[in-house]
Design a protein around this motif. Structure first.
Motif, short mmCIF file in Angstrom:
data_model
loop_
_atom_site.label_atom_id
_atom_site.label_comp_id
_atom_site.label_asym_id
_atom_site.label_seq_id
_atom_site.Cartn_x
_atom_site.Cartn_y
_atom_site.Cartn_z
N LEU A 191 0.85 -1.19 0.00
CA LEU A 191 0.00 0.00 0.00
C LEU A 191 0.89 1.23 0.00
CD1 LEU A 191 -2.69 -0.98 2.69
CD2 LEU A 191 -2.81 -1.30 0.20
N ILE A 192 0.68 2.11 -0.97
CA ILE A 192 1.54 3.28 -1.13
C ILE A 192 0.95 4.47 -0.37
CG2 ILE A 192 2.75 4.76 -2.74
CD1 ILE A 192 3.35 1.74 -3.03
N GLY A 193 1.64 4.86 0.70
CA GLY A 193 1.24 6.02 1.49
C GLY A 193 2.18 7.18 1.24
N SER A 194 2.21 8.12 2.17
CA SER A 194 2.94 9.37 1.94
C SER A 194 3.62 9.88 3.20
CB SER A 194 1.95 10.43 1.44
OG SER A 194 2.54 11.71 1.42
N GLY A 195 4.75 10.54 3.00
CA GLY A 195 5.42 11.23 4.10
C GLY A 195 4.56 12.34 4.69
N GLU A 196 3.57 12.80 3.92
CA GLU A 196 2.65 13.82 4.41
C GLU A 196 1.86 13.33 5.63
OE1 GLU A 196 1.86 16.97 3.54
OE2 GLU A 196 3.12 17.22 1.76
N GLU A 197 1.77 12.02 5.80
CA GLU A 197 1.01 11.46 6.94
C GLU A 197 1.55 11.95 8.29
OE1 GLU A 197 0.53 7.13 6.71
OE2 GLU A 197 0.85 7.30 4.54
N TYR A 198 2.86 12.17 8.37
CA TYR A 198 3.45 12.58 9.63
C TYR A 198 2.97 13.96 10.06
CZ TYR A 198 6.60 8.59 9.14
OH TYR A 198 7.11 7.33 9.00
N GLY A 199 2.73 14.81 9.10
CA GLY A 199 2.10 16.10 9.40
C GLY A 199 2.98 17.03 10.20
N HIS A 200 2.43 17.52 11.31
CA HIS A 200 3.11 18.54 12.12
C HIS A 200 4.19 17.89 12.98
CE1 HIS A 200 0.26 21.59 10.85
NE2 HIS A 200 -0.69 20.70 11.03
N ILE A 201 5.39 17.88 12.43
CA ILE A 201 6.52 17.21 13.06
C ILE A 201 7.21 18.17 14.03
CG2 ILE A 201 8.75 16.11 12.64
CD1 ILE A 201 7.65 15.44 9.81
N LYS A 202 7.48 17.70 15.24
CA LYS A 202 8.19 18.51 16.21
C LYS A 202 9.68 18.55 15.89
CE LYS A 202 4.82 17.49 19.85
NZ LYS A 202 4.59 16.90 21.18
N LYS A 203 10.35 19.60 16.34
CA LYS A 203 11.75 19.82 15.98
C LYS A 203 12.64 18.64 16.35
CE LYS A 203 11.76 24.88 16.05
NZ LYS A 203 12.34 26.10 16.68
N ASP A 204 12.38 18.03 17.49
CA ASP A 204 13.24 16.94 17.94
C ASP A 204 12.88 15.59 17.30
OD1 ASP A 204 10.85 16.57 19.22
OD2 ASP A 204 11.72 16.21 21.21
N GLU A 205 11.90 15.58 16.37
CA GLU A 205 11.47 14.33 15.75
C GLU A 205 12.10 14.10 14.37
OE1 GLU A 205 7.00 13.89 17.71
OE2 GLU A 205 7.22 14.91 15.78
N CYS A 206 12.82 15.07 13.85
CA CYS A 206 13.45 14.93 12.53
C CYS A 206 14.90 14.46 12.67
CB CYS A 206 13.42 16.25 11.78
SG CYS A 206 11.99 16.44 10.72
N PRO A 207 15.35 13.54 11.80
CA PRO A 207 14.58 12.83 10.79
C PRO A 207 13.58 11.86 11.44
CG PRO A 207 16.84 12.03 10.84
CD PRO A 207 16.79 13.18 11.76
N ILE A 208 12.43 11.72 10.83
CA ILE A 208 11.31 11.05 11.47
C ILE A 208 11.30 9.55 11.18
CG2 ILE A 208 9.64 11.42 9.60
CD1 ILE A 208 7.71 12.33 11.94
N VAL A 209 11.06 8.75 12.21
CA VAL A 209 11.03 7.29 12.07
C VAL A 209 9.58 6.81 11.93
CG1 VAL A 209 13.19 6.92 13.31
CG2 VAL A 209 11.04 6.98 14.59
N GLU A 210 9.45 5.56 11.46
CA GLU A 210 8.14 5.04 11.08
C GLU A 210 7.14 4.94 12.22
OE1 GLU A 210 10.97 3.56 7.87
OE2 GLU A 210 11.04 3.89 10.03
N ASP A 211 7.59 4.72 13.44
CA ASP A 211 6.63 4.57 14.54
C ASP A 211 6.35 5.88 15.27
OD1 ASP A 211 9.02 4.86 15.85
OD2 ASP A 211 8.89 2.99 16.99
N ASN A 212 6.78 7.00 14.68
CA ASN A 212 6.46 8.31 15.24
C ASN A 212 4.95 8.55 15.17
OD1 ASN A 212 8.33 10.91 15.89
ND2 ASN A 212 6.33 11.58 15.15
N VAL A 213 4.43 9.35 16.08
CA VAL A 213 3.03 9.75 16.04
C VAL A 213 2.76 10.50 14.73
CG1 VAL A 213 1.26 11.22 17.12
CG2 VAL A 213 2.85 9.90 18.54
N VAL A 214 1.63 10.19 14.09
CA VAL A 214 1.25 10.93 12.88
C VAL A 214 0.23 12.00 13.25
CG1 VAL A 214 1.77 9.08 11.26
CG2 VAL A 214 -0.50 9.19 12.26
#
Length: 313
Positions: free
Chosen positions: A113-136
């Motif tokens: 199933l092809i999803g998108s990096g847009e799912e992560y949405g409002h990423i907090k500064k300390d969350e980048c680079p963002i991993v797969e189990d991060n809150v979306v």
């Protein structure tokens, strides 16, 4: 191996089909909507209404594919604001129809199933680079539908023991992409200016946003590696791992032209909500299937601009 590509009429489909047939030697069937025209060599092309579950079930029973790539989507963030109902219908209802059809047939394929990096949405500064189990925290309607698709895939994988994997693909770009998307839009405008059919002014939206841009030819190789070696029920980031400001992308494209070009903000191109930065951690896909991108951004931008120059000629 036999692969079924659902929704092959968009930007990614032809690149994926070419990789599967030419590079991997797969037998491929690709679907399109009745309104689309799709000319591909060495593949079977069939019409499919993703909102008709009976059509999907009939197709799956006929094809008996080993792998299914679910590309069918309304994939524009900008358009999702203008037509949220269509976006929900295609991206959520279409997905649930496919999953239900797979659940009901005898031969169970591996599904991506092809999803998108847009799912992560409002990423907090300390969350980048963002991993797969991060809150979306989806920040737009398209992202919300893709996040829902991801959850549905995980639920069906766990509840019915279906062999489903999900990707969150970050911005992918390359020749032949519609100018509904930012890089193609910039390249088309530059080509139009060079041809003299547009004044030497580029109209832009938000240039401060930072996004991860990957060549589509690298992206489809990731998809193929995931269906062959990914783990059931898992989600994988697909990107370069490096976000770039839209402004820097624009400067690079303008620098490839010998024209003096002015940049103007067009309010119509601004989104109601825009996420400042989206940058993935791609260590999971590197470790589990050995994929990483190899095509430099500068090469992709150059080839995309050349595509639009040829279009104008």
């Amino acid at each position: 191996m036999k692969a079924l590509v659902i929704g092959g009429g968009g930007f990614v489909g032809p690149y994926l089909v070419k990789h599967l047939t030419n590079d991997l030697g797969y037998e491929v069937t690709v679907t399109k909507t009745v309104k689309e025209t799709l000319n591909m060599d060495n593949v079977t092309v069939k019409d499919l209404d993703i909102l008709d579950i009976d059509q999907i079930k009939t197709l799956l029973e006929e094809e008996k594919a080993d792998y299914i790539f679910h590309l069918a989507a309304q994939s524009s963030v900008a358009y999702s604001w203008k037509n949220p109902t269509l976006t929900v219908d295609v991206n959520i209802k279409g997905c649930i129809n496919l999953l239900e059809a797979i659940r009901q047939i005898d031969k169970k394929p591996r599904v991506l199933l092809i999803g998108s990096g847009e799912e992560y949405g409002h990423i907090k500064k300390d969350e980048c680079p963002i991993v797969e189990d991060n809150v979306v925290r989806p920040g737009n309607i398209y992202a919300a539908t893709k996040s829902c698709q991801n959850m549905l895939g995980k639920i069906y994988s766990d509840a019915y023991n279906l062999d489903i994997m999900m990707v969150r693909a970050f911005n992918h770009i390359g020749p032949n992409q519609t100018p509904m998307f930012v890089v193609a839009d910039f390249c088309k405008q530059v080509a139009d200016i060079e041809k003299g059919i547009q004044e030497p002014v580029i109209n832009v939206g938000n240039l401060s946003a930072k996004r991860d841009f990957t060549d589509v030819r690298d992206v489809v190789k990731a998809y193929a590696k995931l269906v062959a070696g990914g783990k059931r029920g898992e989600t994988y980031n697909v990107g370069t791992g490096h976000a770039v400001a839209i402004e820097d992308i624009l400067k690079s494209i303008i620098a490839m032209s010998d024209k003096e070009i002015e940049v103007k903000v067009d309010p119509a191109k601004l989104r109601p909500v825009d996420v400042p930065i989206i940058e993935p951690d791609i260590s999971k896909i590197k470790k589990e299937v050995g994929w990483e991108p190899v095509i430099p951004l500068e090469q992709t931008l150059k080839e995309t601009l050349e595509h639009w120059r040829k279009e104008q000629n």
